[in-house]
Scaffold this motif. Structure first.
Motif, PDB file in Angstrom:
ATOM      1  N   LYS A 422       0.822  -1.198   0.000  1.00  0.00           N
ATOM      2  CA  LYS A 422       0.000   0.000   0.000  1.00  0.00           C
ATOM      3  C   LYS A 422       0.860   1.254   0.000  1.00  0.00           C
ATOM      4  O   LYS A 422       0.496   2.286  -0.593  1.00  0.00           O
ATOM      5  N   LEU A 423       2.025   1.178   0.649  1.00  0.00           N
ATOM      6  CA  LEU A 423       2.954   2.307   0.696  1.00  0.00           C
ATOM      7  C   LEU A 423       3.873   2.354  -0.514  1.00  0.00           C
ATOM      8  O   LEU A 423       4.709   3.252  -0.633  1.00  0.00           O
ATOM      9  N   GLY A 424       3.736   1.366  -1.409  1.00  0.00           N
ATOM     10  CA  GLY A 424       4.572   1.329  -2.602  1.00  0.00           C
ATOM     11  C   GLY A 424       5.938   0.732  -2.384  1.00  0.00           C
ATOM     12  O   GLY A 424       6.810   0.815  -3.257  1.00  0.00           O
ATOM     13  N   LYS A 425       6.158   0.107  -1.223  1.00  0.00           N
ATOM     14  CA  LYS A 425       7.468  -0.503  -0.910  1.00  0.00           C
ATOM     15  C   LYS A 425       7.437  -1.977  -1.309  1.00  0.00           C
ATOM     16  O   LYS A 425       7.439  -2.878  -0.468  1.00  0.00           O
ATOM     17  N   LEU A 426       7.423  -2.203  -2.629  1.00  0.00           N
ATOM     18  CA  LEU A 426       7.258  -3.558  -3.154  1.00  0.00           C
ATOM     19  C   LEU A 426       8.473  -4.439  -2.889  1.00  0.00           C
ATOM     20  O   LEU A 426       8.336  -5.655  -2.695  1.00  0.00           O
ATOM     21  N   ASP A 427       9.674  -3.840  -2.878  1.00  0.00           N
ATOM     22  CA  ASP A 427      10.883  -4.632  -2.623  1.00  0.00           C
ATOM     23  C   ASP A 427      10.866  -5.203  -1.205  1.00  0.00           C
ATOM     24  O   ASP A 427      11.188  -6.379  -0.995  1.00  0.00           O
ATOM     25  N   ALA A 428      10.498  -4.370  -0.247  1.00  0.00           N
ATOM     26  CA  ALA A 428      10.415  -4.836   1.136  1.00  0.00           C
ATOM     27  C   ALA A 428       9.324  -5.894   1.280  1.00  0.00           C
ATOM     28  O   ALA A 428       9.490  -6.875   2.015  1.00  0.00           O
ATOM     29  N   ALA A 429       8.220  -5.699   0.567  1.00  0.00           N
ATOM     30  CA  ALA A 429       7.134  -6.691   0.619  1.00  0.00           C
ATOM     31  C   ALA A 429       7.594  -8.023   0.047  1.00  0.00           C
ATOM     32  O   ALA A 429       7.257  -9.085   0.576  1.00  0.00           O
TER      33      ALA A 429
END
Length: 553
Positions: A422-429
Motif C-alpha cells: 500500500k505504501l509502494g514498498k514492493l521490494d520490502a514486501a
C-alpha cells in the motif's frame, strides 16, 4: 399519554426515520406531542447527520455508552420528563454520528435520538441493516480475520452486501405496524390471526423492527417468535433472530422462559450473538448493579451450558467491548474462564480503536496469569500497528513474538505485505514473501492480491502482469482470481483492450474469469464502439463455458 409515546416510537422504528427527516417535520407535529419539544430552529442538517460516518471508534468519548432502560429524566435545565425510548432504536441509526452542542442536547434527548442516563450521553451505534449483515458470510476469500483490520480487496464484496440488504426489505411499514397492533391486542390464537393477514414472508429487518417495539412496550414476543419459526424454519440458522427472543425475555425479566428457550437452542446447537443481551443495564447504573446483572446472566447461561454458554459468553464479552465497557468485559472473563480466545476479543476491540498501550498491557497481564497470547493475539496487534504506520514498532513485536516461541503464520506475513504494498514498498514486501515461502508457509490469495494492487497503484503494469503469470505457474488455485483482479483493474482504468487480452489469455490457459469482470469489460467494449472485441470476448467465454460443462459433466 403512554400509548401516544409508544406509537411515536413505533413510527420512528418502522419508518426508519432519520434525524434529518425529523428536523424537516413541521413544528405542529412535535407540539401535538406534549412529551416532545418542537425542534430548535438552530438545528440544521449538518447538526444531525444521518449519513454513515467512518469515524474511528477511538474518537468516540467513553461517556457515549450504553444505557439502562429508564422512564424518567431530568435535564440540565431542570425539565423532568417521563417517557420510554427503545434502546434498539439506536441500532437503526447504523453508526450515525450525532453532533450537537450543549444548548441543543435537551431537545435532542426529547425527540428520542439520544437517551439520557444520569446526564451522560452516548452516540448510538449498531450494525447496518438492523444487524442482518452482521450474520452474513461473504464468499470472497478466507480473509475475514484480515477484514477485521479494515482491509478489503474487492468492490464485489460491497455489491453483494447491497444486493442482500435490498432483498431483505420486502415488507411494507403498514404490514409491520399491523402485526405489532395484532400482537398488542391479541391474547389468544395469535398464529391463526397472523396467518389470516396473508403474508408470504417476513423479512429479518421487519422481525427486528417488531422486536424493538415489543421490547420498548415490554410485550412478550414468544408467540410471535414461535409463529415466525413455523412460517420459516430456516430462520433457526439465523442466530441474530434467535437471539432476539432471549433479549425480549430479558426486558420482561422472564428468566424462566429464557432458560426454556436456551435449552431448546442448545438441543439444536444454536449459538447466541450480541443481540441476546441488549437488555443488560451496562452503563447508567452503579458498578455493583451492572456486575450483579451480568452475574445473573452468566449463571443462566451456565445452567443451560452447551452452545448457548460458549457462544453466549463470547457474545457478551464482544458486546461489552463494542460499548467501550472493557472493565466489564474483563469482569466476565474473571468470573467465567481465563481463556486466550476470550482475551483475544478484548485485544481485537482495543486494536480496532488503536488502544495499543492498553492492548500490550493486557497481553502482559495474560502472561502473568499463565494465559499466553497466541498467534491471533499478535496478529491483531501487528495489524493495528501497521495500519497506523508503525511498521518499525510492528517489526519489534514480530521479533518478540518469535522469541516467545510463537511462530508467524500466513496472516502475520500478509499484514506486513499488505501495508508495504500500500505504501509502494514492493521490494520490502517481496522480502517478506521470500521469507514466508522459505518457511514453507503458502501465501493466501489476498496476499497475492496485495502485490497486484501494489504494482498497479505504482504504475508498474508489466510487473503486475509478470506476477500474475508467475502465480499461474506456481499457485494454480489462486491464479484465476488474480488474473481476474488484474483484468478488472485495467478495465476500471479504461484500458479495455488490455483487460480483454488478459481475460482471453486466462481462458486459453483453462482459467475461468470472474463473471462480473467479464461482463463489465464486454459491456464497456460494446459501448465504446469496439463491438468486434466484445464479440470475440463473448464467443470465447461462451465456448469456454460449454467446454467446462462438458469436462465436469
Amino acid at each position: 399519554m403512554k400509548n401516544l409515546q409508544h406509537r411515536y416510537i413505533e413510527m420512528m422504528i418502522i419508518s426508519n426515520i432519520s434525524t434529518t427527516n425529523l428536523i424537516r417535520y413541521p413544528k405542529s407535529l412535535f407540539s401535538s406531542l406534549s412529551f416532545l419539544p418542537a425542534p430548535s430552529s438552530s438545528f440544521s442538517p449538518n447538526t444531525l447527520n444521518p449519513s454513515f460516518s467512518p469515524t474511528h471508534p477511538s474518537t468516540i468519548p467513553h461517556s457515549h455508552q450504553p444505557f439502562k432502560r429508564r422512564s424518567s429524566y431530568t435535564s440540565s435545565t431542570g425539565l423532568h420528563s417521563d417517557f420510554y425510548v427503545t434502546p434498539s432504536l439506536s441500532q437503526s441509526l447504523s453508526y450515525d454520528v450525532l453532533r450537537f452542542n450543549t444548548s441543543q442536547k435537551d431537545s435532542i434527548f426529547c425527540i428520542g435520538l439520544i437517551r439520557p442516563v444520569f446526564c451522560r450521553f452516548r452516540w448510538f451505534s449498531g450494525s447496518s441493516s438492523d444487524g442482518y449483515l452482521s450474520s452474513m458470510t461473504l464468499e470472497t476469500d478466507k480473509n475475514s480475520e484480515f477484514e477485521d483490520m479494515g482491509i478489503h480487496f474487492f468492490d464485489e464484496t460491497a455489491n453483494k452486501v447491497k444486493i442482500c440488504e435490498a432483498s431483505e426489505s420486502n415488507n411494507t411499514p403498514k404490514q409491520v405496524s399491523d402485526i405489532i397492533e395484532l400482537i398488542r391486542s391479541c391474547k389468544d390464537d395469535l398464529a391463526s390471526k397472523l396467518n389470516s393477514m396473508g403474508l408470504t414472508s417476513l423479512s429479518v429487518q421487519s422481525i427486528n423492527q417488531i422486536f424493538r417495539v415489543l421490547n420498548c412496550e415490554r410485550i412478550s414476543a414468544l408467540n410471535f417468535f414461535q409463529w415466525v419459526l413455523v412460517k420459516n424454519p430456516n430462520l433457526y440458522n439465523n442466530y441474530d433472530v434467535c437471539s432476539l427472543i432471549i433479549d425480549n425475555c430479558g426486558w420482561l425479566d422472564d428468566y424462566n422462559t429464557m432458560v426454556s428457550m436456551l435449552n431448546e437452542f442448545k438441543e439444536k446447537r444454536i449459538c447466541l450473538t450480541e443481540k441476546a443481551f441488549g437488555f443488560l443495564p451496562v452503563l447508567g447504573s452503579s458498578k455493583s448493579l451492572v456486575e450483579e446483572s451480568i452475574r445473573r446472566q452468566i449463571k443462566t447461561l451456565n445452567e443451560v451450558g452447551g452452545s448457548c454458554y460458549n457462544s453466549g459468553i463470547c457474545a457478551l464479552i464482544n458486546m461489552l467491548c463494542d460499548l467501550d465497557s472493557f472493565e466489564m468485559a474483563k469482569f466476565v472473563i474473571e468470573v467465567t474462564e481465563r481463556k486466550v480466545s476470550h482475551y483475544n476479543i478484548l485485544i481485537r476491540q482495543m486494536c480496532r480503536r488503536y488502544h495499543v498501550e492498553e492492548a500490550q498491557a493486557l497481553m502482559r497481564e495474560m502472561r502473568e496469569l499463565g494465559c499466553n497470547p497466541n498467534i491471533k493475539t499478535y496478529n491483531y496487534l501487528l495489524g493495528c500497528l501497521c495500519k497506523n504506520g508503525k511498521l518499525s514498532e510492528a517489526s519489534i513485536v514480530l521479533e518478540g513474538m518469535q522469541e516467545a516461541g510463537t511462530p508467524p503464520d500466513s496472516l502475520t506475513f500478509e499484514v506486513f505485505i499488505y501495508y508495504l504494498c500500500k505504501l509502494g514498498k514492493l521490494d520490502a514486501a517481496n522480502e517478506f514473501l521470500d521469507q514466508m515461502v522459505s518457511m514453507g508457509i503458502e501465501p493466501r490469495y489476498s496476499t497475492h492480491a496485495a502485490f497486484i494492487n501494489g504494482y498497479f497503484n505504482t504504475r508498474q503494469y508489466e510487473e503486475a502482469y509478470k506476477y500474475a503469470n508467475h502465480l499461474g505457474e506456481n499457485y494454480e488455485e489462486s491464479s484465476n482470481m488474480i488474473y481476474s483482479l488484474l483484468a478488472g483493474l485495467h478495465q476500471k482504468k479504461g484500458d479495455l483492450f488490455v483487460a480483454q487480452s488478459i481475460l482471453i489469455e486466462m481462458m486459453d490457459k483453462g482459467l475461468k474469469p470472474h463473471f462480473p469482470v467479464y461482463v463489465r469489460t464486454m459491456k464497456q467494449l460494446a459501448k465504446t464502439g469496439r463491438g468486434h472485441l466484445a464479440w470475440k470476448l463473448k464467443s470465447k467465454f461462451s465456448k469456454f463455458s460449454i467446454e467446462s460443462s462438458t469436462r465436469t459433466g
